[in-house]
Design a protein around this motif. Structure first.
Motif, PDB file in Angstrom:
ATOM      1  N   PHE A 116      -6.711   4.980   8.154  1.00 22.54           N
ATOM      2  CA  PHE A 116      -5.384   5.585   8.299  1.00 22.54           C
ATOM      3  C   PHE A 116      -5.425   6.946   8.994  1.00 22.54           C
ATOM      4  O   PHE A 116      -4.383   7.513   9.298  1.00 22.54           O
ATOM      5  CB  PHE A 116      -4.705   5.699   6.927  1.00 22.54           C
ATOM      6  N   SER A 117      -6.626   7.447   9.250  1.00 23.18           N
ATOM      7  CA  SER A 117      -6.708   8.708  10.005  1.00 23.18           C
ATOM      8  C   SER A 117      -6.629   8.435  11.505  1.00 23.18           C
ATOM      9  O   SER A 117      -6.356   9.335  12.298  1.00 23.18           O
ATOM     10  CB  SER A 117      -8.006   9.446   9.672  1.00 23.18           C
ATOM     11  N   LYS A 118      -6.888   7.190  11.890  1.00 22.93           N
ATOM     12  CA  LYS A 118      -6.748   6.792  13.301  1.00 22.93           C
ATOM     13  C   LYS A 118      -5.384   6.153  13.463  1.00 22.93           C
ATOM     14  O   LYS A 118      -5.163   5.033  13.010  1.00 22.93           O
ATOM     15  CB  LYS A 118      -7.851   5.801  13.688  1.00 22.93           C
ATOM     16  N   LYS A 119      -4.472   6.869  14.102  1.00 27.82           N
ATOM     17  CA  LYS A 119      -3.104   6.359  14.211  1.00 27.82           C
ATOM     18  C   LYS A 119      -2.582   6.577  15.623  1.00 27.82           C
ATOM     19  O   LYS A 119      -2.882   7.588  16.252  1.00 27.82           O
ATOM     20  CB  LYS A 119      -2.195   7.022  13.180  1.00 27.82           C
ATOM     21  N   ILE A 120      -1.823   5.627  16.115  1.00 30.16           N
ATOM     22  CA  ILE A 120      -1.226   5.754  17.447  1.00 30.16           C
ATOM     23  C   ILE A 120       0.253   6.053  17.261  1.00 30.16           C
ATOM     24  O   ILE A 120       1.053   5.164  16.985  1.00 30.16           O
ATOM     25  CB  ILE A 120      -1.477   4.493  18.286  1.00 30.16           C
ATOM     26  N   LYS A 160       0.822  -1.225   0.000  1.00 32.35           N
ATOM     27  CA  LYS A 160       0.000   0.000   0.000  1.00 32.35           C
ATOM     28  C   LYS A 160       0.853   1.270   0.000  1.00 32.35           C
ATOM     29  O   LYS A 160       0.316   2.367   0.184  1.00 32.35           O
ATOM     30  CB  LYS A 160      -0.867   0.022   1.275  1.00 32.35           C
ATOM     31  N   LEU A 161       2.163   1.142  -0.157  1.00 34.57           N
ATOM     32  CA  LEU A 161       3.041   2.304  -0.004  1.00 34.57           C
ATOM     33  C   LEU A 161       2.714   3.438  -0.968  1.00 34.57           C
ATOM     34  O   LEU A 161       2.859   4.614  -0.638  1.00 34.57           O
ATOM     35  CB  LEU A 161       4.509   1.884  -0.156  1.00 34.57           C
ATOM     36  N   CYS A 162       2.244   3.086  -2.141  1.00 39.68           N
ATOM     37  CA  CYS A 162       1.927   4.114  -3.147  1.00 39.68           C
ATOM     38  C   CYS A 162       0.794   5.023  -2.656  1.00 39.68           C
ATOM     39  O   CYS A 162       0.907   6.255  -2.682  1.00 39.68           O
ATOM     40  CB  CYS A 162       1.544   3.437  -4.455  1.00 39.68           C
ATOM     41  N   SER A 163      -0.283   4.423  -2.179  1.00 39.76           N
ATOM     42  CA  SER A 163      -1.405   5.237  -1.694  1.00 39.76           C
ATOM     43  C   SER A 163      -1.047   5.938  -0.385  1.00 39.76           C
ATOM     44  O   SER A 163      -1.506   7.050  -0.108  1.00 39.76           O
ATOM     45  CB  SER A 163      -2.665   4.385  -1.520  1.00 39.76           C
ATOM     46  N   LEU A 164      -0.183   5.309   0.452  1.00 42.92           N
ATOM     47  CA  LEU A 164       0.249   5.949   1.703  1.00 42.92           C
ATOM     48  C   LEU A 164       1.145   7.150   1.412  1.00 42.92           C
ATOM     49  O   LEU A 164       1.180   8.112   2.178  1.00 42.92           O
ATOM     50  CB  LEU A 164       0.995   4.946   2.586  1.00 42.92           C
ATOM     51  N   TYR A 165       1.864   7.098   0.294  1.00 43.57           N
ATOM     52  CA  TYR A 165       2.677   8.240  -0.131  1.00 43.57           C
ATOM     53  C   TYR A 165       1.779   9.380  -0.607  1.00 43.57           C
ATOM     54  O   TYR A 165       2.002  10.548  -0.277  1.00 43.57           O
ATOM     55  CB  TYR A 165       3.630   7.799  -1.245  1.00 43.57           C
ATOM     56  N   GLU A 166       0.733   9.019  -1.332  1.00 46.60           N
ATOM     57  CA  GLU A 166      -0.180  10.045  -1.872  1.00 46.60           C
ATOM     58  C   GLU A 166      -0.953  10.762  -0.767  1.00 46.60           C
ATOM     59  O   GLU A 166      -1.231  11.953  -0.864  1.00 46.60           O
ATOM     60  CB  GLU A 166      -1.142   9.411  -2.881  1.00 46.60           C
ATOM     61  N   ASN A 167      -1.320  10.037   0.304  1.00 51.87           N
ATOM     62  CA  ASN A 167      -2.066  10.705   1.382  1.00 51.87           C
ATOM     63  C   ASN A 167      -1.148  11.171   2.526  1.00 51.87           C
ATOM     64  O   ASN A 167      -1.628  11.562   3.593  1.00 51.87           O
ATOM     65  CB  ASN A 167      -3.186   9.803   1.922  1.00 51.87           C
ATOM     66  N   ASP A 168       0.187  11.128   2.290  1.00 52.34           N
ATOM     67  CA  ASP A 168       1.208  11.633   3.232  1.00 52.34           C
ATOM     68  C   ASP A 168       1.370  10.793   4.500  1.00 52.34           C
ATOM     69  O   ASP A 168       2.163  11.145   5.377  1.00 52.34           O
ATOM     70  CB  ASP A 168       0.925  13.088   3.645  1.00 52.34           C
ATOM     71  N   CYS A 169       0.638   9.687   4.618  1.00 47.63           N
ATOM     72  CA  CYS A 169       0.773   8.849   5.813  1.00 47.63           C
ATOM     73  C   CYS A 169       2.159   8.227   5.923  1.00 47.63           C
ATOM     74  O   CYS A 169       2.626   7.920   7.020  1.00 47.63           O
ATOM     75  CB  CYS A 169      -0.278   7.737   5.824  1.00 47.63           C
TER      76      CYS A 169
END
Length: 437
Positions: free
Chosen positions: A401-405, A317-326
């Motif tokens: 991914f908006s809920k992160k610890i 999922k790294l591509c989409s995580l890069y796009e949403n800055d996560c």
């Protein structure tokens, strides 16, 4: 034995940006995006309420930082608290350091349960009396009053960082501390605010030649001359202040050689170290990068002693995580009191624990829906895309991914952990309050 932690405490008004136990674990401080610090105190064990021990209740709340504006650079300086560090307790009062992007402050937290009465030159309202009316002298006395917690600023350490402060760490000598930003580390004396010593400076003469930044720094728990700092290239540098005043040349470099076959566009981003922590014993280092947590032995520089996959299912999922800055999220990590278990956060309000002895690991969730007070947490499991799902498994595609610890802390002696999930603080306690297996 399963991991049986209890949910004890809940909501704070703003997004929590740091969480830290003091050296005894009796106090727990949180800092938030609004510049506030909330201190919780552990309740003593009640004879009538056997379950009340371990509960943390609000002890004091104060505004640590305010938003500022740098007129020379036309930059707004956020009030968000980046880090809190407690000083070892020397007397009845407690002291803590808090920092935003630029300014570090030393706070004194003290209790008052008596007040002086019977002044000769002041009346009960505090007004100065006419001296001619004073006909006899009396000795002022201390009278009991309701307990009051006073928080007062003792020092302000400002104007020493050009870039954003990402770490502060109190030295074991209890006299000095370090503060680190992207390119420099400064050494301060707790009693001197107008100057600090620059001990690391990685800023190149030409900023176009910049290849890495400092991401975290920490002093050794009992060798006051040693500190470590991590970089965005995934390296750790151990420095010895006895060798030279400017520690640009490290004593040891901890680096894992990259596997050329696994190299991708995201390799450098996910290898950036977001947190580094010395073990309580001082023998090991715990680091966290985007996908893994690693334990390093100070005597072995060429590779980590242990590598733990925190959420390897995100590799696809790294591509989409890069796009949403996560992919740029900075997760922290923590040791338990005996250095046998490590903890770090993940997405979907999940956090992970790894037992170094048994090699068992568990995924737990911090949420109000699944955590009723004193309920035992059920282990969670994420299944990778395309793999077979069991009952209660959660698919990697349905993770929030908006809920992160990002911020976690472990009590220095007991199995009590603090988990910051957005604006909620969860405190979980091992029901048997014994060592984890």
């Amino acid at each position: 034995k399963g991991l049986s932690f209890q949910y004890i405490t809940s909501v704070i008004s703003d997004i929590i940006s740091t969480v830290e136990f003091n050296h005894t674990g009796e106090l727990l401080a949180t800092g938030d995006k609004g510049g506030r610090v909330v201190i919780f105190q552990r309740e003593p064990e009640g004879k009538t309420e056997p379950f009340s021990q371990g509960e943390y209740n609000v002890y004091s709340t104060f505004q640590s930082h305010e938003p500022e504006f740098d007129y020379l650079k036309s930059l707004e300086i956020e009030e968000k608290i980046n880090k809190i560090r407690w000083l070892p307790q020397q007397n009845a009062a407690h002291f803590l350091l808090s920092t935003n992007d630029k300014t570090i402050k030393l706070w004194k937290v003290s209790e008052r349960d008596k007040r002086p009465e019977g002044y000769n030159l002041k009346d009960e309202e505090g007004r100065i009396k006419d001296i001619s009316t004073v006909t006899s002298l009396q000795v002022p006395v201390l009278m009991p009053m309701d307990l009051m917690v006073e928080v007062s600023p003792r020092r302000v350490f400002a104007n020493a960082h050009t870039y954003h402060v990402n770490s502060i760490s109190v030295n074991s000598d209890c006299e000095t501390y370090l503060s680190a930003d992207d390119l420099r580390i400064n050494l301060w004396h707790l009693g001197i605010t107008d100057r600090s010593f620059n001990i690391v400076d990685i800023k190149p003469a030409n900023m176009e030649d910049l290849t890495e930044v400092i991401t975290a720094a920490e002093f050794h728990p009992f060798h006051c001359n040693l500190f470590v700092y991590s970089s965005s290239k995934g390296t750790l540098r151990l420095c010895d202040m006895r060798e030279q005043a400017l520690c640009d040349k490290h004593s040891k470099l901890f680096e894992e050689p990259e596997d050329p076959s696994a190299r991708s566009f995201f390799s450098e981003i996910i290898s950036s170290v977001s947190d580094v922590k010395f073990s309580h014993s001082g023998r090991y280092l715990l680091t966290r990068d985007y996908l893994t947590a690693k334990v390093w032995d100070l005597n072995m520089e060429n590779k980590p002693l242990e590598t733990y996959q925190v959420h390897d299912y995100l590799r696809s999922k790294l591509c989409s995580l890069y796009e949403n800055d996560c992919i740029f999220d900075k997760f922290e990590c923590a040791w338990n009191g005996s250095d046998s278990v490590i903890m770090t956060g993940a997405y979907n309000n999940f956090f992970r624990m790894f037992d170094r002895n048994t090699k068992r690991d568990v995924t737990l969730e911090a949420s109000r829906e699944s955590s009723k007070p004193r309920a035992v947490l059920k282990p969670r499991r994420v299944c990778a895309a395309g793999s077979k799902r069991r009952k209660d498994d959660i698919s990697v595609d349905s993770l929030d991914f908006s809920k992160k610890i990002l911020h976690t802390a472990w009590h220095p002696a007991e199995n009590i952990i603090a988990i910051a999930a957005t604006n909620n603080l969860y405190i979980f306690q091992d029901k048997l309050n014994s060592e984890m297996h």
